[in-house]
Write a protein that holds these residues in place. Structure first.
Motif, PDB file in Angstrom:
ATOM      1  N   ALA A 194       0.840  -1.204   0.000  1.00 26.08           N
ATOM      2  CA  ALA A 194       0.000   0.000   0.000  1.00 26.08           C
ATOM      3  C   ALA A 194       0.873   1.252   0.000  1.00 26.08           C
ATOM      4  O   ALA A 194       0.562   2.247  -0.675  1.00 26.08           O
ATOM      5  N   GLN A 195       1.967   1.197   0.747  1.00 24.77           N
ATOM      6  CA  GLN A 195       2.892   2.332   0.773  1.00 24.77           C
ATOM      7  C   GLN A 195       3.573   2.516  -0.582  1.00 24.77           C
ATOM      8  O   GLN A 195       3.795   3.655  -1.027  1.00 24.77           O
ATOM      9  N   PHE A 196       3.897   1.404  -1.251  1.00 23.25           N
ATOM     10  CA  PHE A 196       4.476   1.488  -2.598  1.00 23.25           C
ATOM     11  C   PHE A 196       3.534   2.250  -3.532  1.00 23.25           C
ATOM     12  O   PHE A 196       3.948   3.151  -4.268  1.00 23.25           O
ATOM     13  N   ASN A 197       2.247   1.861  -3.506  1.00 21.61           N
ATOM     14  CA  ASN A 197       1.269   2.515  -4.378  1.00 21.61           C
ATOM     15  C   ASN A 197       1.114   3.991  -4.033  1.00 21.61           C
ATOM     16  O   ASN A 197       0.973   4.838  -4.923  1.00 21.61           O
ATOM     17  N   HIS A 198       1.134   4.298  -2.741  1.00 22.69           N
ATOM     18  CA  HIS A 198       1.033   5.697  -2.306  1.00 22.69           C
ATOM     19  C   HIS A 198       2.242   6.503  -2.789  1.00 22.69           C
ATOM     20  O   HIS A 198       2.100   7.629  -3.292  1.00 22.69           O
ATOM     21  N   LEU A 199       3.415   5.901  -2.660  1.00 19.90           N
ATOM     22  CA  LEU A 199       4.640   6.586  -3.100  1.00 19.90           C
ATOM     23  C   LEU A 199       4.648   6.774  -4.610  1.00 19.90           C
ATOM     24  O   LEU A 199       5.141   7.793  -5.107  1.00 19.90           O
ATOM     25  N   LEU A 200       4.109   5.782  -5.343  1.00 19.07           N
ATOM     26  CA  LEU A 200       4.047   5.914  -6.799  1.00 19.07           C
ATOM     27  C   LEU A 200       3.165   7.097  -7.188  1.00 19.07           C
ATOM     28  O   LEU A 200       3.515   7.886  -8.075  1.00 19.07           O
ATOM     29  N   THR A 201       2.032   7.237  -6.511  1.00 15.66           N
ATOM     30  CA  THR A 201       1.148   8.385  -6.781  1.00 15.66           C
ATOM     31  C   THR A 201       1.860   9.693  -6.479  1.00 15.66           C
ATOM     32  O   THR A 201       1.793  10.646  -7.271  1.00 15.66           O
ATOM     33  N   GLN A 202       2.541   9.747  -5.341  1.00 11.39           N
ATOM     34  CA  GLN A 202       3.282  10.956  -4.979  1.00 11.39           C
ATOM     35  C   GLN A 202       4.390  11.241  -6.000  1.00 11.39           C
ATOM     36  O   GLN A 202       4.635  12.400  -6.354  1.00 11.39           O
ATOM     37  N   PHE A 203       5.043  10.169  -6.476  1.00 11.97           N
ATOM     38  CA  PHE A 203       6.125  10.347  -7.450  1.00 11.97           C
ATOM     39  C   PHE A 203       5.593  10.930  -8.751  1.00 11.97           C
ATOM     40  O   PHE A 203       6.187  11.840  -9.337  1.00 11.97           O
ATOM     41  N   LYS A 204       4.451  10.406  -9.214  1.00 12.43           N
ATOM     42  CA  LYS A 204       3.843  10.928 -10.442  1.00 12.43           C
ATOM     43  C   LYS A 204       3.474  12.392 -10.274  1.00 12.43           C
ATOM     44  O   LYS A 204       3.679  13.210 -11.186  1.00 12.43           O
ATOM     45  N   GLN A 205       2.927  12.743  -9.112  1.00 11.67           N
ATOM     46  CA  GLN A 205       2.557  14.127  -8.856  1.00 11.67           C
ATOM     47  C   GLN A 205       3.791  15.024  -8.826  1.00 11.67           C
ATOM     48  O   GLN A 205       3.777  16.149  -9.342  1.00 11.67           O
ATOM     49  N   SER A 206       4.873  14.509  -8.235  1.00 14.65           N
ATOM     50  CA  SER A 206       6.112  15.294  -8.154  1.00 14.65           C
ATOM     51  C   SER A 206       6.726  15.524  -9.532  1.00 14.65           C
ATOM     52  O   SER A 206       7.148  16.636  -9.852  1.00 14.65           O
ATOM     53  N   THR A 207       6.757  14.462 -10.366  1.00 12.51           N
ATOM     54  CA  THR A 207       7.326  14.633 -11.697  1.00 12.51           C
ATOM     55  C   THR A 207       6.485  15.582 -12.534  1.00 12.51           C
ATOM     56  O   THR A 207       6.999  16.326 -13.361  1.00 12.51           O
ATOM     57  N   SER A 208       5.161  15.551 -12.298  1.00  9.08           N
ATOM     58  CA  SER A 208       4.290  16.480 -13.014  1.00  9.08           C
ATOM     59  C   SER A 208       4.614  17.916 -12.640  1.00  9.08           C
ATOM     60  O   SER A 208       4.663  18.804 -13.497  1.00  9.08           O
ATOM     61  N   LYS A 209       4.843  18.157 -11.342  1.00 10.52           N
ATOM     62  CA  LYS A 209       5.197  19.508 -10.888  1.00 10.52           C
ATOM     63  C   LYS A 209       6.554  19.934 -11.440  1.00 10.52           C
ATOM     64  O   LYS A 209       6.767  21.101 -11.779  1.00 10.52           O
TER      65      LYS A 209
END
Length: 399
Positions: A194-209
Motif C-alpha cells: 500500500a505504501q508502494f502505491n502511495h509513493l508511486l502516486t506521490q512520485f507521479k505528482q512530483s514529476t508532473s510539478k
C-alpha cells in the motif's frame, strides 16, 4: 532606420474577415499575449475583440522594433544563446541522473531488506515447527537431567519460551501457531505494498510539478499555436448562415436534412476547440465529422444507421457514432443548454474524443468516444443544428 519608417507611407492591406471589416486596413497590432488573435488587426477588429487589449498602430510598432533591434545587435549572439541552452539541458539531465541514482540505491537497500525479512521469517517458521515436533523429547531430557551442555539447554528452553503464552495470570500454556506468524508477515507485506502505491502516486505528482515549468517548451512548434478555426462557407447546409466566421445560425426547422456545418481547417493533429451554445431551441450536436461522407449525404443526419459520418454528443444527453452501435443514438452523455461552453478534445494518436462542459465542471462528467481512421477522408469539427433560431459560436479565448 526608425526615422525612415516614421517618414515612409505604408501601403496597408485590407482585413479579410468581411462584413463590417470589408475595406478596413490592417493598420494596428494587438500585443496582448493572452489573445489568440494577437497580431495585425483593423479598426473594426480593435473595437469588437481587442478593446481591452494592448493595441498600437503598426507604424509605431515597426519604428519601436527597429530602434530595439538596432540597439541590441551586438548583445547575446545566437551562438552564445545556443551554448547556454545546451548548458542548461546538461545541468537538468545531470540533476535527473543524480536523483535516479540515489533512488536506485534506496530501492536496492529496500530490496535487500525484503529478501532478509523473507529469509528470517521462513527460518522462524521452520524452527517453530521443529521445536513443536521436538518438544516432548526436550521436555523429557530436562526432567531426566540429560543435558550436559549448558548453552544447549539455554537455547532449547528459549525456543520453548518463544512458543508459550500467559493469557491467564500465573498459567503458562504452549502456543504453537505458525499460521499467526505467517499472518503477521502477510499483513506487514500488504501495508508495504500500500505504501508502494502511495509513493508511486506521490512520485507521479512530483514529476508532473517538475515538468510543468518547461511543459510549453516540449510541444512541437506548430502545436503551440492552435489553428484559427472558422465555420466553412462551403461545407455546410444551405439553411445555416455565418457571421464573422465564428458564429453559425440555423434559420429553418429541419428533420434530418440540412443540419450540419463543418469547421475549417481540417484536423491534422491533436487539438481542442471550444463551442459556446448561444441559443438552444431543440437539438444541437457537437463533435467531429468525415467531410466526404457528409458531402455525399448533402449534410443529411442519417442518425439511425451506422456510417452517417459523425461522432458527437448532443444537448439531449445522447452520443452518436459513425462506426460503433453501442455509442450511437444512446443516452450516455450530459445535457447542455444556452450559455454552456463545450470543449472538444481530439487525440489523433489515441483515436478518442473527450467532451467537457467548461462552465459546469462540477455538474458534468467528461464523456469519451472512440473513432476510427477514415478511409481517404478528412476529419473536421462539426455542428449539427435541428431547429430555427439555434446559434453557436467558436471561442478563441477560453482557456
Amino acid at each position: 532606420m526608425s526615422e525612415d519608417i516614421k517618414t515612409r507611407a505604408i501601403n496597408y492591406l485590407n482585413c479579410t474577415l468581411g462584413d463590417m471589416h470589408e475595406g478596413e486596413q490592417l493598420n494596428f497590432v494587438c500585443l496582448d499575449t493572452t489573445c489568440k488573435e494577437m497580431g495585425l488587426i483593423c479598426p473594426v477588429c480593435r473595437s469588437q475583440k481587442h478593446a481591452k487589449h494592448k493595441v498600437i498602430p503598426l507604424k509605431i510598432f515597426l519604428a519601436d522594433i527597429s530602434n530595439n533591434v538596432n540597439g541590441k545587435q551586438n548583445q547575446n549572439s545566437i551562438d552564445q544563446l545556443l551554448t547556454q541552452i545546451d548548458q542548461v539541458r546538461t545541468k537538468l539531465l545531470s540533476s535527473l541522473k543524480d536523483t535516479v541514482q540515489k533512488m536506485v540505491l534506496q530501492i536496492k537497500l529496500l530490496e535487500d531488506q525484503i529478501n532478509l525479512s523473507h529469509k528470517n521469517t521462513r527460518q522462524r517458521l521452520l524452527e517453530q515447527n521443529q521445536t513443536q515436533m521436538n518438544f516432548p523429547q526436550i521436555f523429557q531430557q530436562i526432567l531426566n537431567s540429560q543435558y550436559k551442555n549448558v548453552d544447549q539447554l539455554k537455547q532449547d528452553v528459549r525456543k520453548i519460551i518463544d512458543n508459550v503464552s500467559q493469557l491467564q495470570a500465573g498459567k503458562i500454556e504452549i502456543d504453537f501457531k505458525p499460521q499467526r506468524l505467517f499472518d503477521q508477515y502477510q499483513k506487514a507485506s500488504q501495508e508495504a505494498i500500500a505504501q508502494f502505491n502511495h509513493l508511486l502516486t506521490q512520485f507521479k505528482q512530483s514529476t508532473s510539478k517538475i515538468s510543468k515549468p518547461i511543459e510549453k517548451f516540449t510541444q512541437p512548434l506548430q502545436a503551440q499555436n492552435s489553428p484559427n478555426f472558422t465555420f466553412s462557407t462551403v461545407l455546410k447546409s444551405p439553411s445555416i448562415t455565418i457571421t464573422e466566421q465564428k458564429n453559425a445560425h440555423q434559420t429553418a426547422n429541419q428533420n434530418s436534412e440540412n443540419r450540419f456545418i463543418l469547421i475549417e481547417p481540417q484536423i491534422l493533429e491533436s487539438c481542442k476547440i471550444a463551442i459556446k451554445i448561444t441559443h438552444l431551441t431543440n437539438f444541437i450536436g457537437i463533435g467531429i465529422a468525415y467531410k466526404n461522407v457528409l458531402s455525399l449525404k448533402n449534410m443529411k443526419f442519417d442518425h439511425q444507421n451506422l456510417g452517417h459520418g459523425s461522432y458527437m454528443i448532443s444537448s439531449n444527453a445522447h452520443t452518436w457514432s459513425h462506426s460503433k452501435k453501442e455509442e450511437n443514438m444512446v443516452q450516455k452523455s450530459f445535457t447542455f443548454t444556452t450559455g454552456d461552453i463545450i470543449i472538444v478534445d481530439v487525440s489523433l494518436e489515441n483515436k478518442t474524443l473527450k467532451f467537457t462542459c467548461k462552465n459546469k465542471p462540477n455538474d458534468t462528467q467528461a464523456i469519451v468516444l472512440t473513432f476510427d481512421n477514415p478511409d481517404n477522408d478528412d476529419i473536421h469539427f462539426c455542428i449539427n443544428m435541428c431547429s430555427s433560431g439555434e446559434k453557436v459560436e467558436i471561442l478563441d479565448d477560453w482557456e
